[in-house]
Design an enzyme around this catalytic site. Structure first.
Site, PDB file in Angstrom:
ATOM      1  N   ARG A 122       0.853  -1.193   0.000  1.00 41.75           N
ATOM      2  CA  ARG A 122       0.000   0.000   0.000  1.00 41.75           C
ATOM      3  C   ARG A 122       0.887   1.241   0.000  1.00 41.75           C
ATOM      4  NH1 ARG A 122      -4.964  -2.363   1.481  1.00 41.75           N
ATOM      5  NH2 ARG A 122      -6.073  -1.571  -0.289  1.00 41.75           N
ATOM      6  N   GLN A 127       0.062   2.612  -5.863  1.00 38.21           N
ATOM      7  CA  GLN A 127      -1.389   2.881  -5.850  1.00 38.21           C
ATOM      8  C   GLN A 127      -2.068   2.540  -7.182  1.00 38.21           C
ATOM      9  OE1 GLN A 127      -1.652   6.892  -4.446  1.00 38.21           O
ATOM     10  NE2 GLN A 127      -3.106   6.349  -2.865  1.00 38.21           N
ATOM     11  N   ASP A 130      -2.990  -1.083  -7.447  1.00 40.13           N
ATOM     12  CA  ASP A 130      -3.601  -1.648  -6.245  1.00 40.13           C
ATOM     13  C   ASP A 130      -5.026  -2.140  -6.552  1.00 40.13           C
ATOM     14  OD1 ASP A 130      -4.670  -2.168  -3.791  1.00 40.13           O
ATOM     15  OD2 ASP A 130      -4.061  -0.285  -2.867  1.00 40.13           O
ATOM     16  N   SER A 133      -7.725  -2.084  -3.720  1.00 40.78           N
ATOM     17  CA  SER A 133      -8.403  -0.800  -3.502  1.00 40.78           C
ATOM     18  C   SER A 133      -9.435  -0.528  -4.581  1.00 40.78           C
ATOM     19  CB  SER A 133      -7.396   0.358  -3.496  1.00 40.78           C
ATOM     20  OG  SER A 133      -6.633   0.325  -2.339  1.00 40.78           O
ATOM     21  N   TYR A 228      -2.386  -1.544   7.915  1.00 37.82           N
ATOM     22  CA  TYR A 228      -3.513  -2.448   8.176  1.00 37.82           C
ATOM     23  C   TYR A 228      -3.713  -2.565   9.693  1.00 37.82           C
ATOM     24  CZ  TYR A 228      -3.328  -4.257   3.367  1.00 37.82           C
ATOM     25  OH  TYR A 228      -3.368  -4.392   2.008  1.00 37.82           O
TER      26      TYR A 228
HETATM   27  P1  NAD Z   1      -8.907  -3.716   5.097  1.00 35.95           P
HETATM   28  O1  NAD Z   1      -9.844  -4.164   4.028  1.00 35.95           O
HETATM   29  O2  NAD Z   1      -7.768  -4.575   5.481  1.00 35.95           O
HETATM   30  O3  NAD Z   1      -9.744  -3.437   6.434  1.00 35.95           O
HETATM   31  C1  NAD Z   1     -10.881  -2.599   6.406  1.00 35.95           C
HETATM   32  C2  NAD Z   1     -10.938  -1.807   7.669  1.00 35.95           C
HETATM   33  O4  NAD Z   1     -11.303  -2.645   8.772  1.00 35.95           O
HETATM   34  C3  NAD Z   1      -9.632  -1.143   8.085  1.00 35.95           C
HETATM   35  O5  NAD Z   1      -9.835   0.245   8.060  1.00 35.95           O
HETATM   36  C4  NAD Z   1      -9.368  -1.686   9.470  1.00 35.95           C
HETATM   37  O6  NAD Z   1      -8.797  -0.714  10.321  1.00 35.95           O
HETATM   38  C5  NAD Z   1     -10.770  -2.057   9.918  1.00 35.95           C
HETATM   39  N1  NAD Z   1     -10.893  -2.980  11.069  1.00 35.95           N
HETATM   40  C6  NAD Z   1     -10.154  -4.067  11.406  1.00 35.95           C
HETATM   41  N2  NAD Z   1     -10.628  -4.641  12.538  1.00 35.95           N
HETATM   42  C7  NAD Z   1     -11.712  -3.914  12.928  1.00 35.95           C
HETATM   43  C8  NAD Z   1     -12.635  -3.996  13.995  1.00 35.95           C
HETATM   44  N3  NAD Z   1     -12.550  -4.941  14.931  1.00 35.95           N
HETATM   45  N4  NAD Z   1     -13.614  -3.060  14.058  1.00 35.95           N
HETATM   46  C9  NAD Z   1     -13.723  -2.081  13.135  1.00 35.95           C
HETATM   47  N5  NAD Z   1     -12.878  -1.944  12.096  1.00 35.95           N
HETATM   48  C10 NAD Z   1     -11.885  -2.845  11.990  1.00 35.95           C
HETATM   49  O7  NAD Z   1      -8.364  -2.263   4.775  1.00 35.95           O
HETATM   50  P2  NAD Z   1      -8.143  -1.565   3.392  1.00 35.95           P
HETATM   51  O8  NAD Z   1      -9.407  -0.954   2.959  1.00 35.95           O
HETATM   52  O9  NAD Z   1      -7.507  -2.508   2.468  1.00 35.95           O
HETATM   53  O10 NAD Z   1      -7.117  -0.432   3.829  1.00 35.95           O
HETATM   54  C11 NAD Z   1      -6.131  -0.670   4.813  1.00 35.95           C
HETATM   55  C12 NAD Z   1      -5.281   0.546   5.013  1.00 35.95           C
HETATM   56  O11 NAD Z   1      -4.472   0.795   3.864  1.00 35.95           O
HETATM   57  C13 NAD Z   1      -5.998   1.831   5.258  1.00 35.95           C
HETATM   58  O12 NAD Z   1      -5.228   2.563   6.167  1.00 35.95           O
HETATM   59  C14 NAD Z   1      -5.983   2.507   3.935  1.00 35.95           C
HETATM   60  O13 NAD Z   1      -6.147   3.900   4.060  1.00 35.95           O
HETATM   61  C15 NAD Z   1      -4.605   2.152   3.489  1.00 35.95           C
HETATM   62  N6  NAD Z   1      -4.446   2.207   2.038  1.00 35.95           N
HETATM   63  C16 NAD Z   1      -3.351   2.852   1.558  1.00 35.95           C
HETATM   64  C17 NAD Z   1      -3.144   2.878   0.194  1.00 35.95           C
HETATM   65  C18 NAD Z   1      -1.949   3.553  -0.374  1.00 35.95           C
HETATM   66  O14 NAD Z   1      -1.288   4.297   0.301  1.00 35.95           O
HETATM   67  N7  NAD Z   1      -1.614   3.260  -1.589  1.00 35.95           N
HETATM   68  C19 NAD Z   1      -4.050   2.264  -0.667  1.00 35.95           C
HETATM   69  C20 NAD Z   1      -5.157   1.623  -0.119  1.00 35.95           C
HETATM   70  C21 NAD Z   1      -5.336   1.588   1.249  1.00 35.95           C
END
Ligand code: NAD
Length: 377
Positions: A122, A127, A130, A133, A228
């Site tokens: 990530r 990006q 990805d 996403s 994560y």
């Molecule tokens: P994910 O699908 O792994 O998880 C979804 C969400 O569930 C996360 O926000 C996590 O904090 C939350 N979660 C986990 N346990 C939980 C609980 N018990 N109760 C409530 N929520 C809970 O996450 P994702 O959508 O793939 O994204 C993960 C991270 O990566 C985020 O910080 C996102 O902003 C970041 N991200 C960064 C980039 C980048 O920089 N290129 C791209 C995509 C995502």
């Protein structure tokens, strides 16, 4: 280097891995692209659309698999097709390496360099490739649209001579990429939205979309270096459930999208909590494929618990396959372009790069990725 894209087999897949726009891009890079006849059928892209973009059409899947230097797919390879591919072939797809261990072993045995798009880091530079996403964005949108269509109320507040209608209350649990898009979509439809996530920095993001952040005092919560969330302790989960129960009871729609990377999804909404909701309410579980955030949800099923509809939405982006294919294809095209050497017209498999270090799962007849190697023992 010849690229081959076979048709997806089975499993109700409606998306296609490569669309003509990306074929055009790859051909301009100097990569000959061959696609299996009928590749784009599910989204009304014809063989001639592909040939117009510069691809050739294969009518012999096995022969094309055997001669390709790069194979592109959406889902992991059917294990019976792995032996067809030649040693050193680069295979790029979703692979689900934490669960799909049989395929990982077979890919290693066959000497395939298998790249798992789920494992792309990530980072800012990655990006554009990805795929998690891009599909999660669509999943958040689809969850809200499905809920709105099933609900017997409207989302927005309306003040009319016939009376005032209060807005539907939507609660989003787990505010990663899918959760953020669910909030944005529900807000656009005029709902009142509350949301919760274990990562504290999410509060600002939730507020910036005009939703309210639900506070739960969980003490310290941890994150991986990739951003994560880490698993909560049993006590923290219990505390979370108590607040969630109150919030669910106030909501007309609950959308869950909480994941812990590489692990089973946490159970956040118990069946008792569903029973505590108002009859006619709707729960959409976007984590159903990885075990489910809702105790009673089942993949691709809609069940009723005391008049509350619980929808297990696996692979929601399949419901919008045109845009899902377009985005996935663009991620694949960007991935190849990033590592393409324009002079030699070859994919530069630079295993020291920050991206390939993480997402190459098998290489040189070994399970190359350390995390997966340890998992497989
Ligand atoms: P994910 O699908 O792994 O998880 C979804 C969400 O569930 C996360 O926000 C996590 O904090 C939350 N979660 C986990 N346990 C939980 C609980 N018990 N109760 C409530 N929520 C809970 O996450 P994702 O959508 O793939 O994204 C993960 C991270 O990566 C985020 O910080 C996102 O902003 C970041 N991200 C960064 C980039 C980048 O920089 N290129 C791209 C995509 C995502």
């Amino acid at each position: 280097m010849r690229i081959f894209v076979p048709k997806e087999k089975g499993g109700g897949e409606s998306r296609v891995p490569l669309v003509p726009e990306t074929v055009d891009k790859l051909v301009k890079l100097g990569a000959p692209v061959e696609v299996e006849s009928g590749l784009g059928e599910s989204i009304k892209i014809t063989d001639s659309d592909y040939t117009a973009a510069g691809a050739t059409i294969s009518h012999d899947r096995q022969a094309s698999l055997s001669s390709a230097d790069i194979v592109l797919r959406l889902n992991g390879p059917p294990t019976d097709e792995i032996p067809y591919m030649k040693e050193g072939c680069i295979h790029i797809s979703y692979l689900d390496p934490f669960n799909n261990t049989e395929a990982v072993r077979k890919l290693a045995e066959a000497g395939i360099t298998a790249i798992s798009l789920e494992m792309v880091p990530r980072s800012t530079i990655a990006q554009k490739m990805d795929a998690l996403s891009s599909q999660a964005n669509l999943a958040g949108y689809v969850a809200v649209i499905v809920a709105a269509e099933r609900l017997s109320r409207i989302f927005p507040m309306m003040m009319t001579p016939a009376g005032t209608i209060s807005p539907t209350r939507v609660f989003v649990v787990g505010v990663g990429v899918a959760g953020l898009q669910a909030i944005a979509t529900a807000k656009r439809l005029g709902a009142r939205v509350d949301a919760f996530d274990v990562r504290p920095e999410v509060e600002e993001q939730v507020k910036s979309l005009g939703a309210k952040f639900v506070k739960v005092d969980l003490g310290e919560t941890e994150q991986t270096e990739q951003g994560y969330a880490k698993q909560l302790t049993q006590e923290q989960l219990q505390k979370q459930r108590e607040v969630m129960a109150r919030q669910c009871a106030l909501s007309d729609v609950v959308i869950t999208a909480a994941q812990v990377f590489g692990k089973k999804a946490p159970v956040i909404v118990t069946t008792d909590m569903v029973r505590g909701m108002k009859p006619g309410s709707i729960v959409v579980d976007l984590s159903v494929e990885t075990g489910g955030n809702v105790e009673c949800s089942r993949p691709d099923e809609e069940i009723f618990i005391d008049g509350i509809r619980v929808i297990g939405l696996s692979n929601p982006s399949r419901q919008v396959p045109v845009h899902a294919s377009q985005m996935y294809s663009s991620n694949l095209g960007n991935f190849i372009e990033h590592f393409w050497d324009r002079e030699s017209k070859k994919f530069n498999l630079d295993l020291d790069s920050d991206i390939l270090k993480r997402c190459v799962i098998t290489h040189g007849r070994e399970v190359y990725n350390e995390v997966i190697r340890n998992l497989l023992g």
